[in-house]
Each structure stands twice: as C-alpha cells, then as structure tokens.
Design an enzyme around this catalytic site. Structure first.
Site, PDB file in Angstrom:
ATOM      1  N   CYS A   4       0.845  -1.205   0.000  1.00  0.00           N
ATOM      2  CA  CYS A   4       0.000   0.000   0.000  1.00  0.00           C
ATOM      3  C   CYS A   4       0.874   1.245   0.000  1.00  0.00           C
ATOM      4  O   CYS A   4       1.710   1.440   0.885  1.00  0.00           O
ATOM      5  CB  CYS A   4      -0.915  -0.002   1.225  1.00  0.00           C
ATOM      6  SG  CYS A   4      -1.765   1.575   1.470  1.00  0.00           S
ATOM      7  N   CYS A   7       0.631   3.339   3.124  1.00  0.00           N
ATOM      8  CA  CYS A   7       1.359   2.702   4.235  1.00  0.00           C
ATOM      9  C   CYS A   7       2.855   2.967   4.088  1.00  0.00           C
ATOM     10  O   CYS A   7       3.545   3.218   5.088  1.00  0.00           O
ATOM     11  CB  CYS A   7       1.092   1.195   4.264  1.00  0.00           C
ATOM     12  SG  CYS A   7      -0.522   0.733   4.913  1.00  0.00           S
ATOM     13  N   ASP A  30      -0.786  16.244  -1.784  1.00  0.00           N
ATOM     14  CA  ASP A  30      -1.101  15.328  -2.875  1.00  0.00           C
ATOM     15  C   ASP A  30      -0.067  15.486  -3.991  1.00  0.00           C
ATOM     16  O   ASP A  30       0.342  16.596  -4.333  1.00  0.00           O
ATOM     17  CB  ASP A  30      -2.508  15.618  -3.408  1.00  0.00           C
ATOM     18  CG  ASP A  30      -3.064  14.472  -4.222  1.00  0.00           C
ATOM     19  OD1 ASP A  30      -4.000  13.801  -3.762  1.00  0.00           O
ATOM     20  OD2 ASP A  30      -2.545  14.239  -5.342  1.00  0.00           O
ATOM     21  N   HIS A  46      -3.475   0.924   8.456  1.00  0.00           N
ATOM     22  CA  HIS A  46      -4.174   0.693   7.194  1.00  0.00           C
ATOM     23  C   HIS A  46      -5.658   0.379   7.427  1.00  0.00           C
ATOM     24  O   HIS A  46      -5.997  -0.621   8.051  1.00  0.00           O
ATOM     25  CB  HIS A  46      -3.540  -0.462   6.414  1.00  0.00           C
ATOM     26  CG  HIS A  46      -4.159  -0.657   5.067  1.00  0.00           C
ATOM     27  ND1 HIS A  46      -3.716  -0.001   3.939  1.00  0.00           N
ATOM     28  CD2 HIS A  46      -5.231  -1.403   4.667  1.00  0.00           C
ATOM     29  CE1 HIS A  46      -4.463  -0.340   2.912  1.00  0.00           C
ATOM     30  NE2 HIS A  46      -5.396  -1.192   3.326  1.00  0.00           N
ATOM     31  N   ASN A  85     -13.249  10.040  -1.132  1.00  0.00           N
ATOM     32  CA  ASN A  85     -13.706   9.117  -2.161  1.00  0.00           C
ATOM     33  C   ASN A  85     -13.693   7.723  -1.544  1.00  0.00           C
ATOM     34  O   ASN A  85     -12.634   7.234  -1.135  1.00  0.00           O
ATOM     35  CB  ASN A  85     -12.786   9.178  -3.383  1.00  0.00           C
ATOM     36  CG  ASN A  85     -12.879  10.521  -4.090  1.00  0.00           C
ATOM     37  OD1 ASN A  85     -13.956  11.101  -4.190  1.00  0.00           O
ATOM     38  ND2 ASN A  85     -11.755  11.029  -4.554  1.00  0.00           N
ATOM     39  N   THR A  93      -8.965   5.637  -5.703  1.00  0.00           N
ATOM     40  CA  THR A  93      -7.868   4.998  -6.431  1.00  0.00           C
ATOM     41  C   THR A  93      -6.791   4.437  -5.518  1.00  0.00           C
ATOM     42  O   THR A  93      -6.019   3.581  -5.944  1.00  0.00           O
ATOM     43  CB  THR A  93      -7.206   5.992  -7.412  1.00  0.00           C
ATOM     44  OG1 THR A  93      -6.702   7.113  -6.680  1.00  0.00           O
ATOM     45  CG2 THR A  93      -8.196   6.463  -8.465  1.00  0.00           C
ATOM     46  N   HIS A  96      -6.434   3.064   0.786  1.00  0.00           N
ATOM     47  CA  HIS A  96      -6.046   3.379   2.167  1.00  0.00           C
ATOM     48  C   HIS A  96      -6.816   4.647   2.510  1.00  0.00           C
ATOM     49  O   HIS A  96      -6.640   5.670   1.821  1.00  0.00           O
ATOM     50  CB  HIS A  96      -4.527   3.578   2.253  1.00  0.00           C
ATOM     51  CG  HIS A  96      -3.981   3.867   3.630  1.00  0.00           C
ATOM     52  ND1 HIS A  96      -2.921   3.151   4.179  1.00  0.00           N
ATOM     53  CD2 HIS A  96      -4.316   4.797   4.557  1.00  0.00           C
ATOM     54  CE1 HIS A  96      -2.645   3.623   5.382  1.00  0.00           C
ATOM     55  NE2 HIS A  96      -3.472   4.632   5.630  1.00  0.00           N
ATOM     56  N   HIS A  98      -8.312   8.021   3.178  1.00  0.00           N
ATOM     57  CA  HIS A  98      -7.688   9.340   3.163  1.00  0.00           C
ATOM     58  C   HIS A  98      -8.738  10.408   2.947  1.00  0.00           C
ATOM     59  O   HIS A  98      -9.748  10.180   2.284  1.00  0.00           O
ATOM     60  CB  HIS A  98      -6.601   9.433   2.075  1.00  0.00           C
ATOM     61  CG  HIS A  98      -7.058   9.024   0.721  1.00  0.00           C
ATOM     62  ND1 HIS A  98      -7.220   7.700   0.344  1.00  0.00           N
ATOM     63  CD2 HIS A  98      -7.412   9.768  -0.361  1.00  0.00           C
ATOM     64  CE1 HIS A  98      -7.626   7.644  -0.912  1.00  0.00           C
ATOM     65  NE2 HIS A  98      -7.767   8.880  -1.357  1.00  0.00           N
ATOM     66  N   HIS A 100      -9.247  14.265   1.540  1.00  0.00           N
ATOM     67  CA  HIS A 100      -8.683  15.350   0.739  1.00  0.00           C
ATOM     68  C   HIS A 100      -9.096  16.699   1.326  1.00  0.00           C
ATOM     69  O   HIS A 100     -10.276  16.897   1.643  1.00  0.00           O
ATOM     70  CB  HIS A 100      -9.217  15.312  -0.697  1.00  0.00           C
ATOM     71  CG  HIS A 100      -8.917  14.063  -1.468  1.00  0.00           C
ATOM     72  ND1 HIS A 100      -7.945  14.032  -2.459  1.00  0.00           N
ATOM     73  CD2 HIS A 100      -9.459  12.819  -1.434  1.00  0.00           C
ATOM     74  CE1 HIS A 100      -7.914  12.809  -3.003  1.00  0.00           C
ATOM     75  NE2 HIS A 100      -8.823  12.059  -2.395  1.00  0.00           N
TER      76      HIS A 100
END
Ligand code: AMP
Length: 118
Positions: A4, A7, A30, A46, A85, A93, A96, A98, A100
């Site tokens: 990952c 990770c 990003d 994770h 997302n 995509t 893991h 996250h 934004h």
C-alpha cells in the site's frame, strides 16, 4: 500492508511532503494537486476505506485535523473542500482511507459528476 503506497508513506519508505505528523495520523501534500492547496490526511494504520471498521476515535482524530491543516495552509478563511472518495463508484484509487483538503481558489458550485451510465 506492504504494497500500500500510503502505508509506505506512513512508514517513511517513500517520500512525501509532510504537512503534519501527529500521533496516529499523517498529512501530506497530494502528488497531483487539483488546486493550489491539496493535502491528504491518512491514518497511519491501514484501513481500506470508511467501511473498514475504522474506530470512531480515529475518524474524529482525522476530521478534527482538517481545520488545523487548513489554517496551516492559509485557507481557513477563504474556504476549502473536504472530500473522501469511498470505494469503486466514488473512484477511490488508493485503497487506504484518506481525506482530501482542497482549496486556494474559488470552486464551482456542486461536487458530483457521474460518468455516463446507460
Ligand atoms: P483517491 O482518488 O480519493 O483515492 O485519491 C488518491 C489521491 O492520492 C490522488 O489525489 C493522488 O494524486 C494521490 N496520490 C497517489 N500517490 C501519491 C503519493 N505517492 N503521494 C501523494 N499523493 C499521492
């Protein structure tokens, strides 16, 4: 999860532009920013997405970091969009969890663009 990418970032195995490293969470810019400011907040542990038995305390830790990240990035007053997302239909995509944090310019109204489905 050795394969990952987030990770690997959390473990320091690949570089990232770290904004905040605090306890169980990490925030970094990003790699393909969609605005002048685009920072991701992740749990170091994770979790694939929000449905992966994420403890409520972890959710709270992640989301309570959002306004502080915004302040650090200078967009607390101007505003910003917070996006998760989650899963295939949301076009996640990286598997893991996250969050934004995107800002730095005015955005168009609305936030959902479905792909064409017949
Ligand atoms: P999502 O589509 O919600 O899964 O978003 C994944 C995000 O991770 C995208 O905005 C990517 O640009 C970003 N990303 C992928 N690899 C990296 C990386 N090595 N460092 C920073 N951001 C990344």
């Amino acid at each position: 999860m050795s394969e990952c990418i987030f990770c690997m970032i959390a473990n320091g195995d690949i570089p990232a532009k770290v904004v905040l490293d605090e306890g169980d969470i990490l925030a970094f810019d990003d790699i393909a920013p969609q605005g002048p400011i685009h920072t991701l907040i992740i749990p170091k542990h994770h979790y694939s997405d929000m449905g992966d038995a994420v403890p409520a305390e972890m959710m709270a830790t992640i989301f309570s970091a959002v306004p502080r990240i915004a302040a650090m990035k200078g967009i607390a007053e101007s505003g910003y969009r917070v996006i998760v997302n989650n899963g295939r239909d949301a076009a996640q995509t990286v598997g893991h969890l996250h969050v934004h944090v995107i800002g730095g310019n005015p955005m168009a109204h609305g936030m959902v663009h479905f792909v064409d489905v017949d």
